[in-house]
Design a protein around this motif. Structure first.
Motif, PDB file in Angstrom:
ATOM      1  N   LEU A   1      33.168 -94.811  96.163  1.00  0.00           N
ATOM      2  CA  LEU A   1      33.071 -96.128  95.522  1.00  0.00           C
ATOM      3  C   LEU A   1      32.385 -96.006  94.166  1.00  0.00           C
ATOM      4  CD1 LEU A   1      32.011 -98.370  98.535  1.00  0.00           C
ATOM      5  CD2 LEU A   1      34.134 -98.540  97.243  1.00  0.00           C
ATOM      6  N   MET A   2      31.285 -95.275  94.175  1.00  0.00           N
ATOM      7  CA  MET A   2      30.498 -95.082  92.964  1.00  0.00           C
ATOM      8  C   MET A   2      31.352 -94.435  91.877  1.00  0.00           C
ATOM      9  SD  MET A   2      27.354 -95.965  92.690  1.00  0.00           S
ATOM     10  CE  MET A   2      26.707 -95.834  91.037  1.00  0.00           C
ATOM     11  N   SER A   3      32.137 -93.398  92.257  1.00  0.00           N
ATOM     12  CA  SER A   3      32.942 -92.678  91.268  1.00  0.00           C
ATOM     13  C   SER A   3      33.972 -93.599  90.637  1.00  0.00           C
ATOM     14  CB  SER A   3      33.662 -91.497  91.918  1.00  0.00           C
ATOM     15  OG  SER A   3      32.734 -90.703  92.614  1.00  0.00           O
ATOM     16  N   ILE A   4      34.658 -94.382  91.469  1.00  0.00           N
ATOM     17  CA  ILE A   4      35.649 -95.323  90.923  1.00  0.00           C
ATOM     18  C   ILE A   4      34.967 -96.262  89.941  1.00  0.00           C
ATOM     19  CG2 ILE A   4      37.295 -97.153  91.480  1.00  0.00           C
ATOM     20  CD1 ILE A   4      37.611 -95.916  94.230  1.00  0.00           C
ATOM     21  N   GLY A   5      33.801 -96.781  90.358  1.00  0.00           N
ATOM     22  CA  GLY A   5      33.065 -97.728  89.518  1.00  0.00           C
ATOM     23  C   GLY A   5      32.689 -97.121  88.180  1.00  0.00           C
ATOM     24  N   ILE A   6      32.170 -95.905  88.215  1.00  0.00           N
ATOM     25  CA  ILE A   6      31.707 -95.286  86.963  1.00  0.00           C
ATOM     26  C   ILE A   6      32.874 -95.059  86.015  1.00  0.00           C
ATOM     27  CG2 ILE A   6      30.707 -93.201  85.967  1.00  0.00           C
ATOM     28  CD1 ILE A   6      28.892 -93.050  88.390  1.00  0.00           C
ATOM     29  N   ILE A   7      34.003 -94.596  86.553  1.00  0.00           N
ATOM     30  CA  ILE A   7      35.176 -94.370  85.698  1.00  0.00           C
ATOM     31  C   ILE A   7      35.543 -95.662  84.976  1.00  0.00           C
ATOM     32  CG2 ILE A   7      37.656 -93.889  85.719  1.00  0.00           C
ATOM     33  CD1 ILE A   7      37.070 -92.040  88.119  1.00  0.00           C
ATOM     34  N   MET A   8      35.566 -96.762  85.748  1.00  0.00           N
ATOM     35  CA  MET A   8      35.976 -98.039  85.165  1.00  0.00           C
ATOM     36  C   MET A   8      34.958 -98.532  84.153  1.00  0.00           C
ATOM     37  SD  MET A   8      38.691 -99.538  85.575  1.00  0.00           S
ATOM     38  CE  MET A   8      38.999-100.509  84.139  1.00  0.00           C
TER      39      MET A   8
ATOM     40  N   PHE B   1      27.609-100.799  94.826  1.00  0.00           N
ATOM     41  CA  PHE B   1      27.978 -99.431  94.470  1.00  0.00           C
ATOM     42  C   PHE B   1      29.044 -99.340  93.382  1.00  0.00           C
ATOM     43  CE2 PHE B   1      26.747 -99.142  98.994  1.00  0.00           C
ATOM     44  CZ  PHE B   1      25.587 -98.421  98.823  1.00  0.00           C
ATOM     45  N   VAL B   2      29.718-100.424  93.073  1.00  0.00           N
ATOM     46  CA  VAL B   2      30.795-100.330  92.086  1.00  0.00           C
ATOM     47  C   VAL B   2      30.363-100.979  90.772  1.00  0.00           C
ATOM     48  CG1 VAL B   2      33.221-100.782  91.632  1.00  0.00           C
ATOM     49  CG2 VAL B   2      32.464-100.402  93.962  1.00  0.00           C
ATOM     50  N   SER B   3      29.790-102.182  90.850  1.00  0.00           N
ATOM     51  CA  SER B   3      29.387-102.896  89.642  1.00  0.00           C
ATOM     52  C   SER B   3      28.288-102.166  88.891  1.00  0.00           C
ATOM     53  CB  SER B   3      28.860-104.273  90.020  1.00  0.00           C
ATOM     54  OG  SER B   3      29.892-105.074  90.479  1.00  0.00           O
ATOM     55  N   TYR B   4      28.238-102.448  87.585  1.00  0.00           N
ATOM     56  CA  TYR B   4      27.142-101.931  86.797  1.00  0.00           C
ATOM     57  C   TYR B   4      25.885-102.734  87.086  1.00  0.00           C
ATOM     58  CZ  TYR B   4      24.106-100.878  82.947  1.00  0.00           C
ATOM     59  OH  TYR B   4      23.019-100.513  82.219  1.00  0.00           O
ATOM     60  N   GLY B   5      24.734-102.056  87.067  1.00  0.00           N
ATOM     61  CA  GLY B   5      23.485-102.793  87.189  1.00  0.00           C
ATOM     62  C   GLY B   5      22.445-101.971  87.922  1.00  0.00           C
ATOM     63  N   GLY B   6      21.332-101.751  87.253  1.00  0.00           N
ATOM     64  CA  GLY B   6      20.288-100.910  87.815  1.00  0.00           C
ATOM     65  C   GLY B   6      19.752-101.412  89.130  1.00  0.00           C
ATOM     66  N   SER B   7      19.336-102.700  89.164  1.00  0.00           N
ATOM     67  CA  SER B   7      18.683-103.188  90.372  1.00  0.00           C
ATOM     68  C   SER B   7      19.663-103.236  91.539  1.00  0.00           C
ATOM     69  CB  SER B   7      18.047-104.556  90.147  1.00  0.00           C
ATOM     70  OG  SER B   7      18.838-105.356  89.312  1.00  0.00           O
ATOM     71  N   SER B   8      20.924-103.527  91.227  1.00  0.00           N
ATOM     72  CA  SER B   8      21.931-103.578  92.279  1.00  0.00           C
ATOM     73  C   SER B   8      22.155-102.191  92.876  1.00  0.00           C
ATOM     74  CB  SER B   8      23.230-104.130  91.700  1.00  0.00           C
ATOM     75  OG  SER B   8      24.314-103.789  92.508  1.00  0.00           O
ATOM     76  N   ILE B   9      22.301-101.185  92.019  1.00  0.00           N
ATOM     77  CA  ILE B   9      22.518 -99.809  92.487  1.00  0.00           C
ATOM     78  C   ILE B   9      21.319 -99.347  93.316  1.00  0.00           C
ATOM     79  CG2 ILE B   9      22.738 -97.411  91.715  1.00  0.00           C
ATOM     80  CD1 ILE B   9      25.212 -98.849  91.131  1.00  0.00           C
ATOM     81  N   LEU B  10      20.136 -99.622  92.750  1.00  0.00           N
ATOM     82  CA  LEU B  10      18.915 -99.165  93.411  1.00  0.00           C
ATOM     83  C   LEU B  10      18.810 -99.765  94.810  1.00  0.00           C
ATOM     84  CD1 LEU B  10      16.926 -97.251  92.199  1.00  0.00           C
ATOM     85  CD2 LEU B  10      15.456 -99.185  91.634  1.00  0.00           C
TER      86      LEU B  10
END
Lengths: 416, 143, 467
Positions: A73-80, A379-388
């Protein structure tokens, strides 16, 4: 004799292949003007993901699928995200690495520190402090006051409160024996949760309020012995929802633009219609990465990342993402079923419900199945607090997948 | 040029992601299929420490010890494991007055309890790790 | 514990159902709704190509350029040489107001975006074209201008076409608008009551009045054992409702030919009852009523009432009143069928699509849509229509040295002022041009006002069109 080709290696290698291919794609794209740092970081990331999955297999006796799913999920998100805005993509990569660290940190904290199930008061106090901070320091972003800015970094305290809520509920229901004697303890819990929801409502953070309610209702449904309380809860929700609709304009707007966004296309319905355009344009296979126009979608890197992915990678990948979340949630509940320790069992249920509800709400929102509420896709959207917070939650799920009912201490010592 | 590759890759990506999903579902399916409902009758049981999917033969997560348990490569044992490092009759666990004793049946590669090789008969206590070949079991006694 | 496990599974199942619903909805959306959503003019993606590709030119049948694009400092600009004249045919392509006409229906050709196959799609991606394709219309610019001049100052529509091939020579709808000043005029155009945006020729639905008698006559010839003679007394009562002739003039004893020439209402109302509703309807449907007409522009479907209608209604339908409604294009096709041995031709507006380097990409070929009557009956009716122009209600359409066939119509409607119709073709023995004229709320008869316009247009067409 045993089908050796099927082991955890297969998905791990597929993930590796996916990441290497996306690197190749990036390389071709930047052929004339190569920015080296991104390659170093991206290669480092591939190594980290691969090694993490490898190490995880060694150190944990629990689940080894969830981290793989999340890595994908993370990889797809980062690519986008990188494709939409290379600077944000770069930051997201760093956040991913920080997230993995947070994952291991949480894992070991929960593994080696005992007594998590006794600190209910601490969780409650912390939650209120976080709310207080939000109100005191909060800035309004996209219509909601749920961001605080510290030293140039924006942070969303509610992301952490979500996890604290799960801990509070786990604390309450795993210590039922203690609370049984105290009268009205169940009403106090209900009051507590609704005070959180009310505060979120005041912050206009509707999406998170729904997540809180969802987690509470699920855990209550599974563990509450007084079944009447569930009915009270549903009743309260119905009354609260209606009142919210009547009293607050921002709730009304969400519902109106959900029912028919096309008549408000110039203003209120702009976001959702742009999202639908993107998904429609993508078709089943997408336009190809870099060949679509996700820049037309507002907030394409956070709330609307799913639409952006659908446009360029097609709704087949979109459906793939939904399926990945489905497996993740399935694994989470499976972990809960296998866990004998009640505290960790409830944590596992809470976290899986969190992942499930959050992804359903935001994906449903951008494809107009549900009213749109501004939350991130875990895991897909950008955002520090969300990822953390998502990675901390994943750490909780990982530890919950291990057998916590044995005398763990002895076992660990003898192993060394 | 980039455009062409991008279009090609979008199909490749879809294939990879679906293979990924498929392989995980397949793994989970195999996992579920091999879990027999845990019926632990006695007080004591052996719990597999290795990851089951890393072992290339049939093995269960738990084995309960009901009075006596023999382990070896031959199929007439209570627990038989098709592992070249395990002898035909490898070891035996017996219960005696609520205590459990492990006896190594002169196995070729030996049995280890918490890294110590079992010479004759050893009394087991809760939390002991029994190692034979590359397999590790945790001994649990709830009595 | 057992309860808990069961409940966990319930929650899991609920969440999984939600996920499946999401997947289901996405697939549904993609299959059924995506196309409509995509073409919404608020979708900025529609305009992306516009900025990169030089939109193709549009020419008439003789190569006269009607619309073209030019690049000015990297910005593509669209020019329409004749502001009002082609407002309903070519339409416009405007960032703020979207697209209409051929600019809309041939957009992908004009921009050379073929989405037909994966290979084509790949070609678009690998080597995106920068110059679009040109359209060659069947329109004759001179005839088009003449038609608009003839209609000037009136409300209504004119369609001129070739009866054998279906090629449209001229199509005018008034009031129209100037496509070059859309931004200035938009508020007026879009809000005024005379609907200038509407292409009356293909989308205007009018009661055809006596012009419909051509179809009723076909049905009579198709009905075996019908007595084609009748004594007209100027008025007849059907189910308590009076049908009368123009000025209540009694025509006396008539056969079918005389009835059509004199446009006798009582004759056709009485005969409609003998034909029966089913036969009249099926004949009308062979003339493409209640049927979708495939065309390069949007067409409304002409209406013949469905179901079991009463005698009054049926009698009214027989003379093109009541609930019968027709588009001017459909009436032109009706006249074409009579001139063309009963064959209804598919109307063609775009002759071919030609790429920038001269390669023909698409050609619209002659196509028979239906055979409305057999050729014997068609020729019988043709002779009757010649009579209409020679000695009947359509005398104003007669041309020296050319045999013109035609039928007038004067349709009553809710506004109180009748619509004036004329449909016809010439030369009758070797038909080259069919004309359908409607003057909306003209207040006079088709013979008095519509027939002269048709005559002038036929004269111009026969002398100038490069057939």
């Amino acid at each position: 004799m045993f089908n050796k080709s099927i082991s955890t290696k297969t998905p791990r290698n597929l993930l590796l292949l996916f990441e290497i291919l996306s690197l190749v794609l990036l390389l071709v794209n930047q052929w004339d003007n190569i920015d080296k740092t991104i390659y170093y970081i991206w290669i480092a990331l591939i190594l980290i993901i691969y090694i993490s999955n490898f190490i995880l297999n060694r150190i944990t006796s629990g689940d080894n699928y969830i981290f793989l799913i999340v890595s994908m999920l993370m990889s797809i998100g980062i690519i986008m995200i990188y494709r939409i805005d290379s600077e944000l993509g770069f930051k997201q990569l760093l956040w991913f690495i920080i997230g993995i660290i947070a994952f291991y940190f949480t894992y070991f904290m929960l593994k080696y520190i005992r007594g998590w199930k006794n600190w209910g008061k601490l969780y409650i106090v912390l939650s209120y402090i976080l709310f207080l901070i939000t109100f005191l320091l909060g800035t309004r972003k996209y219509g909601a006051i749920n961001w605080i800015t510290i030293g140039g970094h924006s942070f969303q305290p509610a992301e952490i409160t979500k996890l604290l809520l799960i801990f509070i509920l786990a604390f309450y229901y795993s210590n039922m024996d203690m609370f049984k004697d105290r009268k009205y303890s169940d009403y106090i819990l209900m009051g507590l949760v609704y005070s959180f929801i009310g505060l979120l409502f005041l912050q206009r953070d509707l999406g998170t309020a729904v997540i809180f309610l969802g987690i509470y209702m699920v855990i209550q449904f599974i563990h509450e012995e007084k079944r009447m309380n569930i009915l009270y809860n549903i009743g309260l929700f119905a009354v609260g929802g209606t009142l919210g609709y009547v009293l607050f304009d921002h709730v009304k707007v969400r519902v109106q633009t959900w029912i028919n966004p096309w008549i408000y296309i110039d203003n209120k319905g702009y976001q959702i219609t742009q999202s639908l355009f993107a998904i429609a344009e993508g078709g089943f296979f997408g336009t190809g990465i870099g060949l679509g126009n996700p820049e037309f979608i507002p907030l394409a890197y956070t709330d609307f990342i799913f639409s952006a992915i659908c446009e360029e990678m097609g709704i087949f990948i979109g459906i793939g993402i939904i399926m990945l979340f489905m497996i993740l949630v399935y694994r989470g509940f499976k972990i809960a079923l296998n866990q004998n320790d009640k505290f960790f069992r409830i944590l596992a249920i809470g976290v899986s419900t969190l992942f499930g509800i959050q992804s359903i709400i935001i994906i449903g929102g951008v494809i107009k199945v549900l009213p749109l509420t501004g939350i991130t896709l875990p895991f897909v959207s950008y955002g520090g607090s969300s990822i953390l917070s998502s990675f901390i939650a994943l750490g909780i799920l990982q530890i919950s997948s291990e057998d916590m009912s044995y005398k763990e201490e002895e076992y660990c010592e003898t192993r060394k | 040029m980039y455009n062409l590759i991008s279009v090609l890759f979008k199909y490749v990506f879809i294939i990879i992601i679906y293979l990924f999903i498929f392989s995980i579902i397949r793994l989970i399916y195999l996992d579920i299929k091999s879990i027999s409902p845990v019926t632990l009758e006695g007080n004591a049981y052996l719990k597999l420490i290795n990851r089951r999917d890393s072992i290339p033969y049939k093995i269960k997560e738990h084995y309960s010890i009901d009075g006596e348990l023999t382990l070896g490569r031959r199929s007439d044992n209570d627990v038989y494991l098709n592992d070249p490092f395990i002898s035909k009759k490898h070891l035996k666990i017996v219960e005696d007055e609520e205590e459990y004793y492990l006896e190594d049946l002169d196995s070729a590669n030996g049995t280890f309890i918490n890294t110590e090789r079992v010479e004759d008969v050893v009394k087991l206590s809760n939390g002991d790790i029994i190692k034979l070949g590359s397999i590790e079991f945790l001994f649990v006694d709830r009595g | 514990m057992k309860h808990e496990n069961r409940r966990i599974i319930i929650v899991l199942a609920t969440l999984c159902i939600c996920f499946v619903v999401l997947i289901g909805f996405m697939s549904y959306f993609q299959v059924f709704e995506a196309e409509a959503v995509k073409s919404n003019s608020y979708n900025k993606r529609l305009w992306i190509n516009e900025e990169k590709i030089l939109r193709g030119s549009i020419m008439d049948r003789n190569g006269t350029i009607l619309a073209y694009s030019q690049e000015n400092d990297g910005v593509m600009q669209r020019f329409y040489k004749y502001g009002n004249l082609y407002s309903h045919i070519i339409g416009y392509s405007h960032r703020a107001y979207g697209k209409s006409g051929l600019e809309l229906s041939y957009n992908n050709y004009l921009l050379d975006l073929s989405e037909s196959s994966t290979i084509e799609e790949l070609k678009n991606i690998v080597a995106p074209s920068t110059i679009g394709n040109n359209l060659e219309l069947t329109i004759d610019h001179g005839t088009q201008e003449k038609a608009r001049t003839l209609l000037q100052g009136k409300k209504g529509a004119i369609v001129a076409m070739n009866p054998i091939t279906g090629e449209i020579y001229a199509m005018v709808s008034l009031p129209d608008f100037n496509v070059n000043s859309l931004s200035e005029d938009w508020s007026v155009i879009s809000e005024n009551t005379n609907s200038s945006l509407l292409n009356r020729a293909t989308q205007g639905l009018y009661p055809p009045g006596s012009a419909f008698k051509v179809i009723t006559a076909s049905a009579i010839l198709d009905t075996p054992n019908i007595d084609t003679n009748y004594v007209c007394q100027g008025i007849t009562k059907i189910d308590g409702y009076n049908f009368s002739d123009y000025n209540n003039i009694a025509h006396g004893e008539l056969d079918l030919s005389q009835a059509l020439i004199e446009s006798c209402n009582t004759y056709f109302t009485e005969k409609s009852l003998e034909i029966s509703v089913d036969n009249l309807r099926s004949t009308a449907e062979l003339f493409m009523f209640n049927k979708n007409i495939p065309f390069d522009l949007p067409v409304n479907t002409s209406v013949f009432p469905k179901g079991n209608i009463g005698d009054t209604e049926l009698a009214a339908s027989g003379i093109g009143q009541g609930k019968v409604l027709a588009t001017p294009l459909n009436m032109a096709m009706t006249a074409s069928a009579i001139s063309n041995n009963g064959e209804v031709m598919k109307p063609i507006l775009v002759k071919s699509v030609v790429s920038n380097n001269g390669k023909v990409i698409k050609t619209n070929r002659r196509e028979v849509l239906s055979t409305a009557v057999d050729s014997l009956d068609a020729n019988t009716i043709k002779e009757m229509m010649v009579g209409v122009v020679q000695s009947g209600t359509g005398r104003n359409a007669s041309i020296k040295n050319v045999k013109v066939a035609g039928k007038t119509g004067t349709a009553e409607n809710a506004s109180g002022k009748s619509h004036a119709w004329f449909i016809g073709f010439a030369p009758a023995d070797d038909p080259r041009i069919v004309v359908s004229v409607i003057l909306e709320e003209e207040g006079s008869t088709g013979g008095a006002s519509a027939a002269p316009i048709a005559r002038d247009l036929i004269i111009y067409g026969l002398n100038n069109i490069n057939f």
